[in-house]
Scaffold this motif. Sequence first.
Motif, PDB file in Angstrom:
ATOM      1  N   LEU A 193       0.840  -1.203   0.000  1.00  8.94           N
ATOM      2  CA  LEU A 193       0.000   0.000   0.000  1.00  8.94           C
ATOM      3  C   LEU A 193       0.873   1.251   0.000  1.00  8.94           C
ATOM      4  CD1 LEU A 193      -2.635   1.560   0.159  1.00  8.94           C
ATOM      5  CD2 LEU A 193      -2.645   1.201   2.635  1.00  8.94           C
ATOM      6  N   GLU A 194       1.883   1.248   0.846  1.00  6.69           N
ATOM      7  CA  GLU A 194       2.733   2.451   0.925  1.00  6.69           C
ATOM      8  C   GLU A 194       3.501   2.660  -0.375  1.00  6.69           C
ATOM      9  OE1 GLU A 194       2.055   4.504   3.468  1.00  6.69           O
ATOM     10  OE2 GLU A 194       0.603   2.875   3.653  1.00  6.69           O
ATOM     11  N   GLN A 195       3.935   1.565  -0.977  1.00  2.81           N
ATOM     12  CA  GLN A 195       4.618   1.685  -2.274  1.00  2.81           C
ATOM     13  C   GLN A 195       3.662   2.218  -3.341  1.00  2.81           C
ATOM     14  OE1 GLN A 195       5.946  -2.373  -2.629  1.00  2.81           O
ATOM     15  NE2 GLN A 195       8.036  -1.890  -1.943  1.00  2.81           N
ATOM     16  N   SER A 196       2.417   1.787  -3.277  1.00  4.14           N
ATOM     17  CA  SER A 196       1.419   2.249  -4.248  1.00  4.14           C
ATOM     18  C   SER A 196       1.172   3.743  -4.092  1.00  4.14           C
ATOM     19  CB  SER A 196       0.091   1.513  -4.042  1.00  4.14           C
ATOM     20  OG  SER A 196       0.269   0.133  -4.098  1.00  4.14           O
ATOM     21  N   ILE A 197       1.122   4.173  -2.849  1.00  2.00           N
ATOM     22  CA  ILE A 197       0.887   5.593  -2.566  1.00  2.00           C
ATOM     23  C   ILE A 197       2.056   6.426  -3.103  1.00  2.00           C
ATOM     24  CG2 ILE A 197       0.783   7.256  -0.647  1.00  2.00           C
ATOM     25  CD1 ILE A 197      -0.905   5.031   0.845  1.00  2.00           C
ATOM     26  N   ASP A 198       3.263   5.953  -2.852  1.00  2.00           N
ATOM     27  CA  ASP A 198       4.440   6.659  -3.389  1.00  2.00           C
ATOM     28  C   ASP A 198       4.405   6.687  -4.918  1.00  2.00           C
ATOM     29  OD1 ASP A 198       5.391   7.128  -0.865  1.00  2.00           O
ATOM     30  OD2 ASP A 198       6.796   5.437  -0.859  1.00  2.00           O
ATOM     31  N   TRP A 199       4.017   5.561  -5.484  1.00  6.71           N
ATOM     32  CA  TRP A 199       3.935   5.477  -6.949  1.00  6.71           C
ATOM     33  C   TRP A 199       2.938   6.498  -7.494  1.00  6.71           C
ATOM     34  CZ3 TRP A 199      -0.696   4.063  -9.342  1.00  6.71           C
ATOM     35  CH2 TRP A 199      -0.647   3.893 -10.734  1.00  6.71           C
ATOM     36  N   ALA A 200       1.788   6.612  -6.842  1.00  4.48           N
ATOM     37  CA  ALA A 200       0.754   7.537  -7.325  1.00  4.48           C
ATOM     38  C   ALA A 200       1.261   8.975  -7.262  1.00  4.48           C
ATOM     39  CB  ALA A 200      -0.524   7.372  -6.503  1.00  4.48           C
ATOM     40  N   VAL A 201       1.923   9.319  -6.165  1.00  2.00           N
ATOM     41  CA  VAL A 201       2.481  10.676  -6.040  1.00  2.00           C
ATOM     42  C   VAL A 201       3.499  10.912  -7.158  1.00  2.00           C
ATOM     43  CG1 VAL A 201       3.923  12.169  -4.594  1.00  2.00           C
ATOM     44  CG2 VAL A 201       2.041  10.863  -3.560  1.00  2.00           C
ATOM     45  N   ASP A 202       4.351   9.925  -7.367  1.00  2.00           N
ATOM     46  CA  ASP A 202       5.373  10.061  -8.415  1.00  2.00           C
ATOM     47  C   ASP A 202       4.737  10.205  -9.797  1.00  2.00           C
ATOM     48  OD1 ASP A 202       7.249   9.838  -6.457  1.00  2.00           O
ATOM     49  OD2 ASP A 202       7.790   7.747  -6.896  1.00  2.00           O
ATOM     50  N   GLU A 203       3.708   9.425 -10.055  1.00  2.00           N
ATOM     51  CA  GLU A 203       3.028   9.477 -11.354  1.00  2.00           C
ATOM     52  C   GLU A 203       2.440  10.864 -11.591  1.00  2.00           C
ATOM     53  OE1 GLU A 203       1.546   7.032 -14.021  1.00  2.00           O
ATOM     54  OE2 GLU A 203       3.661   6.726 -13.667  1.00  2.00           O
ATOM     55  N   LEU A 204       1.822  11.406 -10.569  1.00  2.00           N
ATOM     56  CA  LEU A 204       1.188  12.721 -10.706  1.00  2.00           C
ATOM     57  C   LEU A 204       2.245  13.799 -10.927  1.00  2.00           C
ATOM     58  CD1 LEU A 204      -1.446  12.172  -7.898  1.00  2.00           C
ATOM     59  CD2 LEU A 204      -1.991  12.582 -10.313  1.00  2.00           C
ATOM     60  N   ARG A 205       3.324  13.690 -10.176  1.00  2.00           N
ATOM     61  CA  ARG A 205       4.396  14.686 -10.343  1.00  2.00           C
ATOM     62  C   ARG A 205       5.005  14.571 -11.734  1.00  2.00           C
ATOM     63  NH1 ARG A 205       7.186  14.372  -4.306  1.00  2.00           N
ATOM     64  NH2 ARG A 205       5.516  15.529  -3.248  1.00  2.00           N
ATOM     65  N   ALA A 206       5.165  13.334 -12.180  1.00  2.00           N
ATOM     66  CA  ALA A 206       5.727  13.130 -13.521  1.00  2.00           C
ATOM     67  C   ALA A 206       4.808  13.717 -14.586  1.00  2.00           C
ATOM     68  CB  ALA A 206       5.948  11.642 -13.772  1.00  2.00           C
ATOM     69  N   ALA A 207       3.518  13.771 -14.271  1.00  2.00           N
ATOM     70  CA  ALA A 207       2.564  14.356 -15.221  1.00  2.00           C
ATOM     71  C   ALA A 207       2.486  15.873 -15.064  1.00  2.00           C
ATOM     72  CB  ALA A 207       1.185  13.727 -15.016  1.00  2.00           C
ATOM     73  N   GLY A 208       3.308  16.417 -14.184  1.00  2.00           N
ATOM     74  CA  GLY A 208       3.378  17.870 -14.053  1.00  2.00           C
ATOM     75  C   GLY A 208       2.586  18.437 -12.887  1.00  2.00           C
ATOM     76  N   ILE A 209       1.956  17.571 -12.121  1.00  2.00           N
ATOM     77  CA  ILE A 209       1.170  18.060 -10.980  1.00  2.00           C
ATOM     78  C   ILE A 209       2.082  18.030  -9.761  1.00  2.00           C
ATOM     79  CG2 ILE A 209      -0.927  17.716  -9.621  1.00  2.00           C
ATOM     80  CD1 ILE A 209      -1.989  16.254 -12.213  1.00  2.00           C
ATOM     81  N   THR A 210       2.832  19.093  -9.626  1.00  2.00           N
ATOM     82  CA  THR A 210       3.948  19.087  -8.677  1.00  2.00           C
ATOM     83  C   THR A 210       3.497  19.183  -7.227  1.00  2.00           C
ATOM     84  OG1 THR A 210       4.146  21.452  -9.077  1.00  2.00           O
ATOM     85  CG2 THR A 210       5.608  20.002 -10.334  1.00  2.00           C
ATOM     86  N   ASN A 211       2.238  19.582  -7.011  1.00  2.00           N
ATOM     87  CA  ASN A 211       1.794  19.654  -5.611  1.00  2.00           C
ATOM     88  C   ASN A 211       1.275  18.318  -5.086  1.00  2.00           C
ATOM     89  OD1 ASN A 211      -0.875  19.354  -6.481  1.00  2.00           O
ATOM     90  ND2 ASN A 211      -1.211  21.570  -6.613  1.00  2.00           N
ATOM     91  N   ALA A 212       1.382  17.270  -5.883  1.00  2.00           N
ATOM     92  CA  ALA A 212       0.942  15.949  -5.411  1.00  2.00           C
ATOM     93  C   ALA A 212       1.721  15.605  -4.151  1.00  2.00           C
ATOM     94  CB  ALA A 212       1.173  14.897  -6.484  1.00  2.00           C
TER      95      ALA A 212
END
Lengths: 501, 501
Positions: free
Chosen positions: A76-95
């Motif tokens: 779960l924690e890895q998934s949460i980190d992944w989601a934050v990373d994905e959003l940031r990679a898409a340019g949503i830096t406040n994730a």
Amino acid sequence: MLVRSWMYFGVTFCGFVLMIDDTVAQIPQNQPIVASLTEDASVLLAENVLVQGRPYARLVELCDRFGHRLSGSTALEQSIDWAVDELRAAGITNARRESVTVPRWVRGKESLHVVAPRAYPMAMLGLGGSVGTGPHGIEADVMTVSSEDELDALGAAVAGKIVHFDNPMPSWTPQHGSCYGETVIFRVHGAAMAAKYGAIAVLVRSVTARSLRSPHTGMLSYQELTTPIPAAAISTEDSEYLRRQKDAQTPVRVRLQMDAFLDKDAQSANVVADVVGDKFPEQIVIVSGHIDSWDVGQGAHDDGAGVVMAMDTLVAIHRMGWKPKRTVRLVLWTNEENGMRGVKSYIERHQSTLHNHVAAIEADAGGFAPIALAVQCADKQRESTAAIELAQLVAKLSWLNPNQEMTVKPGSSAPDVAQLVPSGVLALGLDTYGETYFDYHHSEADTVDKVNPDELRRSAAALAAVTWFIADHPYPLGISVQVSPGAPESPGGNKHADGPK
Amino acid sequence: MLVRSWMYFGVTFCGFVLMIDDTVAQIPQNQPIVASLTEDASVLLAENVLVQGRPYARLVELCDRFGHRLSGSTALEQSIDWAVDELRAAGITNARRESVTVPRWVRGKESLHVVAPRAYPMAMLGLGGSVGTGPHGIEADVMTVSSEDELDALGAAVAGKIVHFDNPMPSWTPQHGSCYGETVIFRVHGAAMAAKYGAIAVLVRSVTARSLRSPHTGMLSYQELTTPIPAAAISTEDSEYLRRQKDAQTPVRVRLQMDAFLDKDAQSANVVADVVGDKFPEQIVIVSGHIDSWDVGQGAHDDGAGVVMAMDTLVAIHRMGWKPKRTVRLVLWTNEENGMRGVKSYIERHQSTLHNHVAAIEADAGGFAPIALAVQCADKQRESTAAIELAQLVAKLSWLNPNQEMTVKPGSSAPDVAQLVPSGVLALGLDTYGETYFDYHHSEADTVDKVNPDELRRSAAALAAVTWFIADHPYPLGISVQVSPGAPESPGGNKHADGPK
């Protein structure tokens, strides 16, 4: 780009101010035109998500890389980190992660064997939150009931016995849905019901209308029980075996072994990310799914699908460069399945700005094609007004599901966002064509191959459209307004959306 | 009783003699009338089975009392004894065991874990007949292929690896059936195919078009392999996971542990029981199913359903007090699943009377509603003539399945009775509406709740009708005849049906 130019024209054209007044039912004359433009932009966003969204690719990655994601698990924690990373990679830096303390229930080893009249192993899954049996297990006779009345009639006769609840789930229909709510009662409350008469464990028929010997877990509630008893789901096949033995008056004895226990709390987080509004940035529209799952399968339909759909909404708005009037906030709730600590923590943390949460929508009904929007509000007048407004949008989204007319259903929403209803938030749930949803739900079969990429994309598109519609609507959805130039622009005084931008 | 009087009138009216001549294609002028009367009696028997038969009650008893029934198991022998007792209790006192030596394959403990890229347990079932891995298991990289060509192209590259066969099974259609034959090739031959290139184990996608993480076992053939390698079925979900990793070029490593081994042969038996013919008692028409099953589920559709249908045929004829021209012999084959020793032993034991076996029909396609009769004969002329004759009967049985026109399909039959084809026997298989058959087949999900009592009854009725039609037909089915008063009544010289009466 044509689409974008058109859009900005629409937004500019609609630049007017609203005076919020809950008691006024009158809709200003220019509202239909304005709302219609918002609807059209919503449809354009849906089209964009349909073409450029990548919910299925993300879902495959989430499911295959991390598997199931129970609260307290590393996955779960890895998934949460992944989601934050994905959003940031898409340019949503406040994730960002917003920390949440979650319970950590551990299944451990478990088994259930019929001892008599014929020894065989049953297909079982301990219920989430159940206590264990102790290392020596429990061996006892089984008493089968189909209803609480039947249990009450047996009363003290179940003392020292294992009570078996056999209430079949009807098949899903487009008209009536799944009957989950009616059927799940014994999974949730069966242990408490039986324990009060002295039963020493309960077995509950899995909440599904179709089975290939596949048990389905899910949360139980011990209510006020001081001495909780172990509880497990058994496959419908094994449940019907017990039913047949009861009908034939053949006594059945079973041995239940469960190592389950509640460990210390663990640290988890909600994922939060915003596209800040340009007119009412302090007003927030949440689009969400829950990132945790049960500890079986891959949590694909429940609720990996909601996670990637909600991510797609925010990413699409960001990709388009559109600025909604209100702040669109993505939330990926943690711990929906066994505690709702994610949304509860959110409510605590954001208490001071909850009055500025205009609406919260959640996709937690599987990754099938969209068929309905459920809408719920403490203010029933607002609920019905919002339903009417949403119906106009939904009519323009009918192409997203050519097989089934999309509808708006007042009176319910979705698990996490429903927790915001007492705070006055308009809560919405995206419902899908869930004919097979409960075949997979909370079982080893909830894997990504069960999600049809095209259906998922259509629901992602619907979610994006509804989110935009609410976030960019000229007035907060469901609140009747009067146009009054010079009046305050916002229902609340706080001009700043909370959280980092 | 009206029915019985009418019947005897029919039989008496038709009391004439036939001269068998394989080379004569001419059907005597009175044959259509005679055959029509046989058809009508067959329909009456079907009606009687539909109303008075009790296949479902017997199936529940077989499945719930004994569970699955693999060759070599106590449950199989108890089931065989039960069937003999049931038949005797129904008045068929010649019901008996005919001893058969069967292989005893033992599954033992087994498991399959992905080691990398992410540890998780796969849903698996060792294939029947597989060797074990040894106590330490096998850990190796996986190489996924979808076809034998793909395997051949890899060639020696699979040496030391675990080969994974991923060939999805198409969905069943009424037109094309299940595609089982095409799909099962890697389950049967995959181990031999991969071993010749040095692979150390194989994983085979379960042969099913629908799955809830449910692996399906079944027999493999090592062919001429001198060093057999372990082989297991994995769920379609796990197979698709491996496929996705291959597509993403992500290496997968797994650990396979199987204790499987081939034990010493065990004693089993075919169940045999006769209603002796009153005109050509030496001529035998077999009606059959197989009583063994795989060691999972309850063997309900495969082939408890065939067992109870065949029992119902014999019991109904006995109950009616009807005397067919030929002897109707019920056979419940043992060891169909992993050796066919039941039918092979029958052929050995009854070698001297095989020429008097007019036909053998088997129900081994599940307990669904009847949709077709498969008919197979070494003599293709006889096969097509029989198909035409059966089509006339089948047309009168269409009411047994209002949803689907029943047909006759020349060219195939059913597993056990097909073994009799080289001996000149006309072999038939009762096919059913098997849309979901392979969802359950050889899996934990093949339980009695999957059988619809009404559908089972309809197939039981069809089986009884076809059996009677063949047993009481004026001439052996598919053999063209000339009426020639005074000619021998029987195709063979032996006037005595074999076995006790």
